[in-house]
Design a protein around this motif. Structure first.
Motif, short mmCIF file in Angstrom:
data_model
loop_
_atom_site.label_atom_id
_atom_site.label_comp_id
_atom_site.label_asym_id
_atom_site.label_seq_id
_atom_site.Cartn_x
_atom_site.Cartn_y
_atom_site.Cartn_z
N LEU A 353 0.83 -1.20 0.00
CA LEU A 353 0.00 0.00 0.00
C LEU A 353 0.87 1.25 0.00
O LEU A 353 0.63 2.20 -0.77
N SER A 354 1.90 1.27 0.84
CA SER A 354 2.80 2.42 0.90
C SER A 354 3.51 2.61 -0.44
O SER A 354 3.66 3.74 -0.92
N GLY A 355 3.94 1.50 -1.05
CA GLY A 355 4.60 1.59 -2.35
C GLY A 355 3.70 2.17 -3.43
O GLY A 355 4.13 3.01 -4.23
N VAL A 356 2.44 1.74 -3.45
CA VAL A 356 1.48 2.25 -4.43
C VAL A 356 1.26 3.75 -4.23
O VAL A 356 1.21 4.52 -5.20
N CYS A 357 1.16 4.17 -2.97
CA CYS A 357 0.95 5.60 -2.70
C CYS A 357 2.16 6.44 -3.14
O CYS A 357 2.01 7.58 -3.60
N LEU A 358 3.37 5.87 -3.03
CA LEU A 358 4.56 6.60 -3.47
C LEU A 358 4.58 6.80 -4.97
O LEU A 358 5.29 7.68 -5.48
N LEU A 359 3.80 6.00 -5.70
CA LEU A 359 3.75 6.16 -7.16
C LEU A 359 3.17 7.52 -7.57
O LEU A 359 3.34 7.94 -8.71
N SER A 360 2.50 8.19 -6.62
CA SER A 360 1.97 9.52 -6.94
C SER A 360 3.10 10.50 -7.27
O SER A 360 2.87 11.52 -7.93
N SER A 361 4.32 10.17 -6.84
CA SER A 361 5.47 11.01 -7.17
C SER A 361 5.68 11.07 -8.68
O SER A 361 6.17 12.07 -9.21
N ILE A 362 5.32 9.98 -9.38
CA ILE A 362 5.49 9.94 -10.83
C ILE A 362 4.60 10.97 -11.50
O ILE A 362 5.00 11.63 -12.46
N VAL A 363 3.37 11.12 -10.98
CA VAL A 363 2.44 12.11 -11.53
C VAL A 363 3.03 13.51 -11.41
O VAL A 363 3.01 14.31 -12.36
N LEU A 364 3.61 13.81 -10.25
CA LEU A 364 4.20 15.13 -10.04
C LEU A 364 5.38 15.35 -10.97
O LEU A 364 5.58 16.45 -11.50
N LEU A 365 6.18 14.29 -11.19
CA LEU A 365 7.33 14.42 -12.08
C LEU A 365 6.91 14.62 -13.53
O LEU A 365 7.46 15.45 -14.25
N VAL A 366 5.92 13.83 -13.98
CA VAL A 366 5.46 13.91 -15.37
C VAL A 366 4.89 15.28 -15.70
O VAL A 366 5.11 15.82 -16.78
N PHE A 367 4.15 15.86 -14.72
CA PHE A 367 3.52 17.16 -14.97
C PHE A 367 4.41 18.34 -14.54
O PHE A 367 3.97 19.48 -14.52
N GLY A 368 5.65 18.03 -14.14
CA GLY A 368 6.59 19.10 -13.83
C GLY A 368 6.28 19.87 -12.57
O GLY A 368 6.67 21.03 -12.43
#
Length: 497
Positions: A353-368
């Motif tokens: 669950l914690s790992g999945v939540c950390l994937l939100s970092s990818i959204v922030l990176l993709v959208f700058g």
């Protein structure tokens, strides 16, 4: 009088394994007390507050030491306490366990997302081509963190041990190099200015010790408090620590020495070698000092150290969030699927669950969004939520002293000045809230934070309707009434004696 050791309601289920040794818990405590902010963020605090930043770190460390002592006494007062969410629920009620557990989870998820973003967009990007997709690095970091935690808790402890060792060696090296430069009266011509290494640089440069002025001193608190998040990590590891009665007090009591050596020592050296007004908020002071000493590879070495520090923080985050969700699940405050342990006694579903939540970092990176104002806001929200957790620890301690005076009298690890220091520390937290209003970004974070607690309140009101939760509240109220009666009898007996 009720026994100090209560029966574990989940006694028939597999439990977390006590596999963390003294050296693990000591280095976990160091890792929690030394954040990435010391290596990268201290340049900004120095440029804002001047030499008075030394006092800023000392005051914050002094205050949080009492939070840790309160937490230590409470964790050792009953053997079934796995973390501070457990004693908050036991002493203050089921609502406190719910709010504390989920808020602490949220704190580390936000911090972990920030760490993953910084690792991908700054530290690893330092060595990779500009065309390299940042989201690939982010996914790799998250997978590595899960793989480090999945095998066993001892694996986490060993990893954190070596992560912390890298930080310690880097800081000690900085202090030794700085002392040599001070003793030899090293004269430098740096891109931001010139100067001679001397302890007097702390007092005779641009306004003296408080060169940043009163508001600079205040802003120093606002920036520096985030460097201390995670200091309570040893409390999360209590349930997996060998001989906690011995190892936990040793780790907590060493915190003042660590703060004096690692924070105060390094800052004194830095500002003695380089006058404070020559520091850049955008550059690591560690890089600056090693470059002045003629170490050409300084930038690469310090980048490796701060990368390790950020990995350490994210590693601690994914560990602590998985344990907190596991504890919430065993108490019915999270889905039961997260209470499942692997054959090696690791809460694997909570870890995923914690790992999945950390994937939100990818959204922030993709959208700058990694370099936006929003990034500053979410780290502010994390700091504020950590302050909420620290406050719950102090409130739990104050209620514990009234409810269980005999347990307090018999404690072998009493909080010093426990009758009034919790109030002093909470007053200091109010001061920090005021400091957060003095900058637009941190003010925005302060305004946004109540949204999280509103969502928690909605979740808790829904949970209250559960018959099992209603029974838990009724049992808690009955037990508290009994403890109040026993406390009155004990105090009356003491008065007669």
């Amino acid at each position: 009088m009720a026994s100090q050791t209560t029966e574990n309601p989940n006694a028939n289920e597999p439990e977390l394994e006590r596999a963390l040794s003294n050296r693990h818990i000591q280095l976990i405590a160091i890792g929690g007390a030394i954040g990435t902010g010391l290596f990268m963020g201290s340049g900004k605090t120095i440029s804002v507050a001047g030499p008075s930043v030394i006092l800023v770190y000392m005051v914050i460390g002094f205050m949080l030491y009492f939070v840790m002592r309160a937490m230590g006494e409470l964790l050792l007062s009953r053997t079934n306490y796995r973390n501070f969410s457990d004693f908050a629920g036991d002493i203050l009620g089921p609502w406190a366990a719910f709010f504390t557990g989920w808020t602490y989870w949220f704190c580390w998820i936000v911090t972990g997302v920030a760490d993953v973003i910084v690792i991908a967009s700054v530290y690893v990007a330092y060595w990779t081509p500009t065309s390299w997709p940042l989201w690939i690095t982010a996914i790799a970091v998250i997978v590595i963190l899960i793989l480090l935690n999945l095998p066993s808790v001892k694996g986490f402890g060993e990893t954190e041990f070596w992560f912390a060792m890298v930080k310690i060696v880097a800081i000690i090296a900085l202090i030794i190099v700085g002392i040599v430069l001070i003793v030899t009266g090293f004269t430098h011509d740096y891109e931001h200015g010139t100067g001679t290494a001397s302890l007097m640089n702390l007092f005779n440069q641009n306004g003296g010790f408080f060169g940043g002025g009163f508001m600079g001193f205040i802003m120093g608190f606002q920036i520096a408090v985030f460097a201390f998040v995670g200091i309570e990590l040893v409390g999360t590891a209590a349930a997996e620590t060998k001989n906690p009665e011995h190892n936990l007090p040793k780790a907590v009591n060493a915190i003042p020495v660590r703060i004096l050596l690692f924070y105060v020592g390094s800052l004194v050296v830095l500002m003695s070698v380089v006058p404070w007004q020559n520091f850049s908020k955008d550059e690591s002071p560690f890089v600056m000092l090693f470059q002045l000493a003629g170490l050409g590879a300084a930038a690469h070495l310090v980048n490796l150290v701060v990368l390790t520090s950020a990995m350490s923080s994210a590693n601690s985050g994914i560990y602590s969030t998985s344990r907190m969700v596991y504890g919430l699940a065993t108490e019915g405050d999270a889905p039961r699927i997260f209470a499942k342990l692997s054959l090696r006694k690791v809460p694997k579903n909570a870890l995923y669950l914690s790992g999945v939540c950390l994937l939100s970092s990818i959204v922030l990176l993709v959208f700058g969004l990694d370099k936006s104002t929003g990034f500053s806001i979410v780290t502010t929200i994390s700091s504020l939520c950590f302050m909420f957790v620290w406050t719950i620890i102090l409130v739990s301690y104050l209620v514990y002293r009234k409810l269980r005076p005999q347990a307090h009298d018999e404690s072998k690890f009493k909080m010093p000045l426990g009758s009034f220091m919790p109030y002093v520390v909470m007053a200091f937290f109010v001061f920090l809230l005021w400091a957060f209003t003095k900058d637009p970004d941190t003010l925005a974070g302060l305004i946004a934070t109540p949204i999280w607690f509103a969502l928690l309140a909605i979740g808790y009101l829904s949970l209250r309707r559960n018959p099992a939760h209603a029974k838990a509240r009724a049992d808690h109220e009955a037990r508290i009434a009994e403890e109040k009666r026993e406390a009155a009898e004990y105090l009356a007996g003491k008065a007669r004696v």
